[in-house]
Scaffold this motif. Structure first.
Motif, PDB file in Angstrom:
ATOM      1  N   LYS A  65      -4.255  64.763  67.989  1.00 61.22           N
ATOM      2  CA  LYS A  65      -5.315  64.281  68.395  1.00 61.22           C
ATOM      3  C   LYS A  65      -5.353  63.193  69.378  1.00 61.22           C
ATOM      4  O   LYS A  65      -4.637  62.181  69.109  1.00 61.22           O
ATOM      5  CB  LYS A  65      -6.325  63.839  67.224  1.00 61.22           C
ATOM      6  CG  LYS A  65      -7.475  63.515  67.356  1.00 61.22           C
ATOM      7  CD  LYS A  65      -8.376  63.388  66.089  1.00 61.22           C
ATOM      8  CE  LYS A  65      -9.219  62.198  65.948  1.00 61.22           C
ATOM      9  NZ  LYS A  65      -9.892  61.997  64.605  1.00 61.22           N
ATOM     10  N   LEU A  66      -5.868  63.052  70.461  1.00 56.52           N
ATOM     11  CA  LEU A  66      -6.007  61.915  71.295  1.00 56.52           C
ATOM     12  C   LEU A  66      -6.715  60.927  70.844  1.00 56.52           C
ATOM     13  O   LEU A  66      -7.509  60.788  69.897  1.00 56.52           O
ATOM     14  CB  LEU A  66      -6.566  62.040  72.489  1.00 56.52           C
ATOM     15  CG  LEU A  66      -5.982  63.382  73.512  1.00 56.52           C
ATOM     16  CD1 LEU A  66      -6.646  63.477  74.856  1.00 56.52           C
ATOM     17  CD2 LEU A  66      -4.339  62.621  73.941  1.00 56.52           C
ATOM     18  N   PRO A  67      -6.232  59.458  71.041  1.00 56.72           N
ATOM     19  CA  PRO A  67      -6.687  58.286  70.286  1.00 56.72           C
ATOM     20  C   PRO A  67      -7.984  58.083  71.051  1.00 56.72           C
ATOM     21  O   PRO A  67      -8.300  58.272  72.138  1.00 56.72           O
ATOM     22  CB  PRO A  67      -5.542  57.272  70.865  1.00 56.72           C
ATOM     23  CG  PRO A  67      -4.743  57.611  71.772  1.00 56.72           C
ATOM     24  CD  PRO A  67      -4.665  59.303  71.758  1.00 56.72           C
ATOM     25  N   ASP A  68      -8.802  57.362  70.239  1.00 58.92           N
ATOM     26  CA  ASP A  68     -10.088  56.881  70.504  1.00 58.92           C
ATOM     27  C   ASP A  68     -10.080  55.640  71.392  1.00 58.92           C
ATOM     28  O   ASP A  68      -9.809  54.535  71.288  1.00 58.92           O
ATOM     29  CB  ASP A  68     -11.069  56.541  69.592  1.00 58.92           C
ATOM     30  CG  ASP A  68     -12.392  56.290  69.631  1.00 58.92           C
ATOM     31  OD1 ASP A  68     -12.990  56.525  71.024  1.00 58.92           O
ATOM     32  OD2 ASP A  68     -13.280  55.947  69.039  1.00 58.92           O
ATOM     33  N   LEU A  69     -10.412  55.821  72.881  1.00 58.41           N
ATOM     34  CA  LEU A  69     -10.098  54.728  73.888  1.00 58.41           C
ATOM     35  C   LEU A  69     -11.657  54.264  74.245  1.00 58.41           C
ATOM     36  O   LEU A  69     -11.624  53.612  75.288  1.00 58.41           O
ATOM     37  CB  LEU A  69      -9.355  55.349  75.103  1.00 58.41           C
ATOM     38  CG  LEU A  69      -7.978  56.147  74.838  1.00 58.41           C
ATOM     39  CD1 LEU A  69      -7.385  56.682  76.275  1.00 58.41           C
ATOM     40  CD2 LEU A  69      -6.927  54.894  74.448  1.00 58.41           C
ATOM     41  N   ARG A  70     -12.541  54.730  73.742  1.00 54.72           N
ATOM     42  CA  ARG A  70     -13.889  54.191  73.936  1.00 54.72           C
ATOM     43  C   ARG A  70     -14.053  52.720  73.929  1.00 54.72           C
ATOM     44  O   ARG A  70     -14.649  52.019  74.952  1.00 54.72           O
ATOM     45  CB  ARG A  70     -14.919  54.779  73.092  1.00 54.72           C
ATOM     46  CG  ARG A  70     -15.177  56.090  73.341  1.00 54.72           C
ATOM     47  CD  ARG A  70     -16.349  56.789  72.580  1.00 54.72           C
ATOM     48  NE  ARG A  70     -15.721  56.950  71.176  1.00 54.72           N
ATOM     49  CZ  ARG A  70     -16.337  57.203  70.023  1.00 54.72           C
ATOM     50  NH1 ARG A  70     -17.563  57.406  70.214  1.00 54.72           N
ATOM     51  NH2 ARG A  70     -15.923  57.739  69.108  1.00 54.72           N
ATOM     52  N   ALA A  71     -13.402  51.918  73.346  1.00 54.73           N
ATOM     53  CA  ALA A  71     -13.550  50.449  73.024  1.00 54.73           C
ATOM     54  C   ALA A  71     -12.902  49.816  74.303  1.00 54.73           C
ATOM     55  O   ALA A  71     -13.492  49.117  74.812  1.00 54.73           O
ATOM     56  CB  ALA A  71     -12.741  50.096  71.887  1.00 54.73           C
ATOM     57  N   TYR A  72     -11.750  50.423  74.842  1.00 57.10           N
ATOM     58  CA  TYR A  72     -11.280  50.007  75.915  1.00 57.10           C
ATOM     59  C   TYR A  72     -11.954  50.307  77.181  1.00 57.10           C
ATOM     60  O   TYR A  72     -11.913  49.422  78.291  1.00 57.10           O
ATOM     61  CB  TYR A  72      -9.575  50.664  76.239  1.00 57.10           C
ATOM     62  CG  TYR A  72      -8.773  50.316  75.118  1.00 57.10           C
ATOM     63  CD1 TYR A  72      -8.269  48.985  74.991  1.00 57.10           C
ATOM     64  CD2 TYR A  72      -8.423  51.088  74.060  1.00 57.10           C
ATOM     65  CE1 TYR A  72      -7.222  48.607  73.927  1.00 57.10           C
ATOM     66  CE2 TYR A  72      -7.491  50.853  73.123  1.00 57.10           C
ATOM     67  CZ  TYR A  72      -7.006  49.435  73.100  1.00 57.10           C
ATOM     68  OH  TYR A  72      -6.089  49.237  72.062  1.00 57.10           O
TER      69      TYR A  72
END
Length: 108
Positions: free
Chosen positions: A94-101
């Motif tokens: 599963k790809l990491p959640d990058l929304r915060a970045y």
């Protein structure tokens, strides 16, 4: 006429095969080594028969050892149990959640 050295009594045959006298008698009694009983006191064997017995028994035992070693080996296409490859933890699927970045990049 055969030479007298071509025949052996029980004691000499046992010595040649490096056996005890009783073990030699057992081989003769079981018929594993050809022998002639001339009377109740004398059993005679041919040196050649003892050599043939050793050859035959040696080949039989070697084949048994070979079968036991082959049976203990893994199949040629089986994975090696002592593999040098490192076992790693399960891979990330599963790809990491990058929304915060991404939000941080847009706010600047």
């Amino acid at each position: 006429m055969e030479d007298i050295d071509d025949t052996l009594g029980l004691e000499d045959a046992a010595r040649m095969l490096r056996l005890g006298l009783e073990a030699m008698k057992d081989l003769v009694d079981k018929g594993e080594v050809p022998a002639v009983r001339l009377n109740q006191k004398h059993t005679v064997m041919l040196r050649e028969d003892l050599i043939n017995f050793l050859r035959s028994e040696g080949r039989k035992q070697a084949a048994e050892r070979k079968r036991s070693v082959i049976g203990a080996l893994p199949a040629a296409n089986a994975p090696a149990s002592g593999s040098t490859r490192r076992t790693s933890k399960s891979r990330r699927t599963k790809l990491p959640d990058l929304r915060a970045y991404e939000q941080a990049d847009h706010q600047s």
